[in-house]
Design a protein around this motif. Structure first.
Motif, PDB file in Angstrom:
ATOM      1  N   ILE A   5       0.835  -1.203   0.000  1.00 34.88           N
ATOM      2  CA  ILE A   5       0.000   0.000   0.000  1.00 34.88           C
ATOM      3  C   ILE A   5       0.866   1.247   0.000  1.00 34.88           C
ATOM      4  N   GLN A   6       1.989   1.191   0.694  1.00 31.95           N
ATOM      5  CA  GLN A   6       2.913   2.315   0.659  1.00 31.95           C
ATOM      6  C   GLN A   6       3.393   2.573  -0.773  1.00 31.95           C
ATOM      7  N   ALA A   7       3.720   1.504  -1.479  1.00 31.17           N
ATOM      8  CA  ALA A   7       4.158   1.644  -2.875  1.00 31.17           C
ATOM      9  C   ALA A   7       3.036   2.204  -3.746  1.00 31.17           C
ATOM     10  N   PHE A   8       1.795   1.773  -3.476  1.00 33.92           N
ATOM     11  CA  PHE A   8       0.658   2.279  -4.225  1.00 33.92           C
ATOM     12  C   PHE A   8       0.458   3.770  -3.972  1.00 33.92           C
ATOM     13  N   CYS A   9       0.554   4.192  -2.719  1.00 39.31           N
ATOM     14  CA  CYS A   9       0.423   5.614  -2.393  1.00 39.31           C
ATOM     15  C   CYS A   9       1.493   6.436  -3.110  1.00 39.31           C
ATOM     16  N   GLU A  10       2.711   5.923  -3.148  1.00 42.11           N
ATOM     17  CA  GLU A  10       3.786   6.638  -3.845  1.00 42.11           C
ATOM     18  C   GLU A  10       3.484   6.754  -5.341  1.00 42.11           C
ATOM     19  N   TYR A  11       2.927   5.691  -5.900  1.00 44.36           N
ATOM     20  CA  TYR A  11       2.538   5.745  -7.315  1.00 44.36           C
ATOM     21  C   TYR A  11       1.486   6.833  -7.543  1.00 44.36           C
ATOM     22  N   LEU A  12       0.463   6.870  -6.684  1.00 44.60           N
ATOM     23  CA  LEU A  12      -0.582   7.889  -6.812  1.00 44.60           C
ATOM     24  C   LEU A  12      -0.007   9.293  -6.686  1.00 44.60           C
ATOM     25  N   ASN A  13       0.887   9.479  -5.726  1.00 40.27           N
ATOM     26  CA  ASN A  13       1.428  10.810  -5.453  1.00 40.27           C
ATOM     27  C   ASN A  13       2.372  11.313  -6.538  1.00 40.27           C
ATOM     28  N   ALA A  23       4.330   7.015 -17.367  1.00 39.14           N
ATOM     29  CA  ALA A  23       5.783   7.087 -17.210  1.00 39.14           C
ATOM     30  C   ALA A  23       6.254   6.296 -15.999  1.00 39.14           C
ATOM     31  N   ASN A  24       5.484   6.322 -14.926  1.00 39.65           N
ATOM     32  CA  ASN A  24       5.872   5.582 -13.724  1.00 39.65           C
ATOM     33  C   ASN A  24       5.737   4.076 -13.920  1.00 39.65           C
ATOM     34  N   LEU A  25       4.761   3.645 -14.694  1.00 43.36           N
ATOM     35  CA  LEU A  25       4.658   2.225 -15.042  1.00 43.36           C
ATOM     36  C   LEU A  25       5.863   1.800 -15.885  1.00 43.36           C
ATOM     37  N   LYS A  30      11.081  -1.099 -16.813  1.00 43.91           N
ATOM     38  CA  LYS A  30      12.524  -1.082 -17.079  1.00 43.91           C
ATOM     39  C   LYS A  30      13.287  -1.741 -15.940  1.00 43.91           C
ATOM     40  N   GLU A  31      12.894  -1.429 -14.707  1.00 41.98           N
ATOM     41  CA  GLU A  31      13.566  -2.021 -13.548  1.00 41.98           C
ATOM     42  C   GLU A  31      13.397  -3.533 -13.505  1.00 41.98           C
ATOM     43  N   GLN A  32      12.283  -4.020 -14.070  1.00 40.96           N
ATOM     44  CA  GLN A  32      12.013  -5.463 -14.076  1.00 40.96           C
ATOM     45  C   GLN A  32      12.569  -6.153 -15.317  1.00 40.96           C
ATOM     46  N   GLY A  33      13.349  -5.431 -16.129  1.00 39.49           N
ATOM     47  CA  GLY A  33      14.016  -6.058 -17.270  1.00 39.49           C
ATOM     48  C   GLY A  33      13.197  -6.145 -18.543  1.00 39.49           C
ATOM     49  N   TYR A  34      12.137  -5.356 -18.653  1.00 37.82           N
ATOM     50  CA  TYR A  34      11.332  -5.351 -19.879  1.00 37.82           C
ATOM     51  C   TYR A  34      12.004  -4.464 -20.938  1.00 37.82           C
ATOM     52  N   THR A  35      11.891  -4.892 -22.184  1.00 42.15           N
ATOM     53  CA  THR A  35      12.510  -4.191 -23.303  1.00 42.15           C
ATOM     54  C   THR A  35      11.457  -3.392 -24.058  1.00 42.15           C
ATOM     55  N   GLN A  36      11.760  -2.127 -24.345  1.00 41.62           N
ATOM     56  CA  GLN A  36      10.819  -1.309 -25.098  1.00 41.62           C
ATOM     57  C   GLN A  36      10.889  -1.639 -26.577  1.00 41.62           C
ATOM     58  N   LEU A  37       9.709  -1.728 -27.182  1.00 41.81           N
ATOM     59  CA  LEU A  37       9.575  -1.918 -28.624  1.00 41.81           C
ATOM     60  C   LEU A  37       8.985  -0.650 -29.221  1.00 41.81           C
ATOM     61  N   GLY A  56       1.181   7.501 -27.641  1.00 38.73           N
ATOM     62  CA  GLY A  56       0.496   8.720 -27.265  1.00 38.73           C
ATOM     63  C   GLY A  56       0.873   9.302 -25.920  1.00 38.73           C
ATOM     64  N   GLY A  57       1.909   8.782 -25.294  1.00 39.81           N
ATOM     65  CA  GLY A  57       2.394   9.355 -24.047  1.00 39.81           C
ATOM     66  C   GLY A  57       1.650   8.955 -22.800  1.00 39.81           C
ATOM     67  N   ALA A  58       0.452   8.358 -22.932  1.00 43.24           N
ATOM     68  CA  ALA A  58      -0.330   8.009 -21.741  1.00 43.24           C
ATOM     69  C   ALA A  58      -0.829   6.574 -21.768  1.00 43.24           C
ATOM     70  N   THR A  59      -0.390   5.783 -22.750  1.00 42.19           N
ATOM     71  CA  THR A  59      -0.785   4.374 -22.864  1.00 42.19           C
ATOM     72  C   THR A  59       0.460   3.513 -22.939  1.00 42.19           C
ATOM     73  N   VAL A  60       0.438   2.410 -22.201  1.00 43.92           N
ATOM     74  CA  VAL A  60       1.513   1.428 -22.288  1.00 43.92           C
ATOM     75  C   VAL A  60       0.894   0.038 -22.275  1.00 43.92           C
TER      76      VAL A  60
END
Length: 426
Positions: A5-13, A23-25, A30-37, A56-60
């Motif tokens: 829940i602490q991590a979730f609050c930080e995400y919201l904030n 961007a936060n997702l 990236k931290e989990q080793g996913y590669t951008q296409l 579009g900057g807001a979808t992943v």
């Protein structure tokens, strides 16, 4: 407080706009080793690979390829946007004071926005020698406020007042000498001349956990970042499946999803087709063994107005994730989809509730009802029960947030086999 829940609050904030939410997702991926296409590039996919694509900057959309031959797709979709006020071009208004003209985005509850410190966050396009470059900005200070009219001058304020967006909802920025200063502040934050922008107001109050047993969480954007985060955490932590796990955080649901990166665009379909092509598989066969969970928050029974809920299907905060039903398919859940989702919940050891709108109070639809026209797979509409939906500060349950993470971990860790007569979930 629970670390999750602490991590979730930080995400919201740190997600004061849909662009920041995406961007936060991406940073987590990236931290989990996913590669951008890149959509403009050729995709080379390998068994066991972990990838994501943005639009579009807001979808992943993130996905994970199993090490064995994939059977189908296990998909979830939620949305990054929320009702707000969008800053207009040439929006400065100067009279006795300096104010701003803003435009409503989505179906917001108006009253909670007034008399609160506000600021601005979103995306700007900064001029460069080559053209323009997108940059995210968030003015981390109490910058403006929408002032109420005193009760003495508006005797109807407590009698069902109808808000006029032209007259009532313009933020106060400063005195006359504030003219022109907002643009200078934005360009200072952006680091150059701004050629275009998508900037939104947000309230300055951070996420709070509260209640006698700290059972509730209140924050801006719970609809639908609570579902985004729960699906995302389940996706990241799930064990391997024989299906391709796909997580979608889409934009524009609050305005109908008909944008280049909403559920009524080609973004989900394009991504699934390119995954199949990259693996040399038949997309139609994969889709025949696929399932979508459309996650968008639901209305909890209200403590002061229980009469507004369907008596037999009124979700309670803290009593589990909600399955949404509507016979006219405003929600996609049918008997098969309900059974499959309940089976996932059984595997996770999690509770599940049901929701119907009261028959004489029609509700909205979800991104699942829109996306099914593009990706026609069995779809369950679910959500987390909350209060004050579309307020700038909403309330939901801590326990339900954790429950969704566990359910989605169970979902993404399963392998699905289905036909017209039923399904097996391994």
């Amino acid at each position: 407080m629970d670390n999750r829940i602490q991590a979730f609050c930080e995400y919201l904030n740190h997600s004061h706009s849909a662009y920041h939410a995406q961007a936060n997702l991406v940073e987590n991926l990236k931290e989990q080793g996913y590669t951008q296409l890149e959509e403009a590039a050729k995709w080379s996919l390998i068994p066991g690979g972990k990838y994501y694509v943005c639009r579009g900057g807001a979808t992943v959309i993130a996905f994970r390829i199993p090490t064995s031959t994939p059977q189908g797709f296990l998909i979830s979709a939620a949305h990054t946007d929320r009702p707000s006020f969008k800053l207009k071009e040439n929006g400065e208004k100067v009279g006795a004071y300096t104010g701003l003209a803003v435009e409503r985005y989505g179906g917001a509850l108006m009253a909670p926005w007034l008399d609160r410190p506000l600021s601005i966050a979103g995306r700007v396009l900064v001029e460069t020698e080559q053209g323009a470059k997108a940059k995210l900005i968030d003015i981390q200070r109490d910058l403006m406020l929408i002032p109420n009219v005193a009760i003495h001058m508006n005797r109807q304020a407590n009698d069902g007042y109808k808000w006029n967006p032209v007259m009532d909802l313009n933020p106060l920025l400063g005195g006359k000498n504030a003219q022109g200063k907002l643009n200078k502040l934005l360009e200072q934050e952006a680091g150059g001349k701004i050629l275009g922008h998508d900037l939104y107001l947000y309230v300055r109050e951070e996420a709070k956990v509260w209640g006698m047993e700290e059972e509730y969480i209140s924050a801006q954007g719970l609809d639908d970042l609570q579902s985004v985060w729960g699906c995302f955490q389940g996706f990241l932590t799930a064990p391997e499946s024989q299906d391709i796990g796909v997580f979608c955080a889409l934009n524009s649901e609050e305005i109908g999803s008909r944008t280049q990166n909403g559920a009524d665009s080609s973004v989900m379909e394009d991504t699934l087709v390119r995954i199949a092509e990259g693996l040399g598989l038949d997309i139609r066969r994969l889709l025949s063994q696929s399932f979508l969970i459309s996650a968008d928050n639901a209305h909890a029974i209200h403590p002061n107005h229980p009469e507004l809920a369907d008596p037999a299907n009124a979700p309670v905060m803290g009593e589990g994730v909600v399955l949404k039903f509507n016979s006219n398919q405003r929600y996609c859940t049918d008997g098969l989809c309900a059974a499959l989702f309940r089976k996932v919940c059984q595997k996770a050891g999690a509770k599940v509730q049901t929701y119907y709108n009261r028959p004489d109070i029609p509700g909205g639809s979800t991104l699942g009802c829109v996306s099914i026209a593009h990706v026609s797979v069995p779809t369950a509409d679910i959500g987390l029960p909350q209060l004050a939906m579309h307020s700038c500060y909403e309330t939901a349950s801590v326990a339900d947030t954790i429950s969704l993470m566990e359910i989605m971990r169970s979902y993404y860790g399963s392998t699905l086999v289905m036909d017209e007569n039923g399904f097996a979930l391994k």
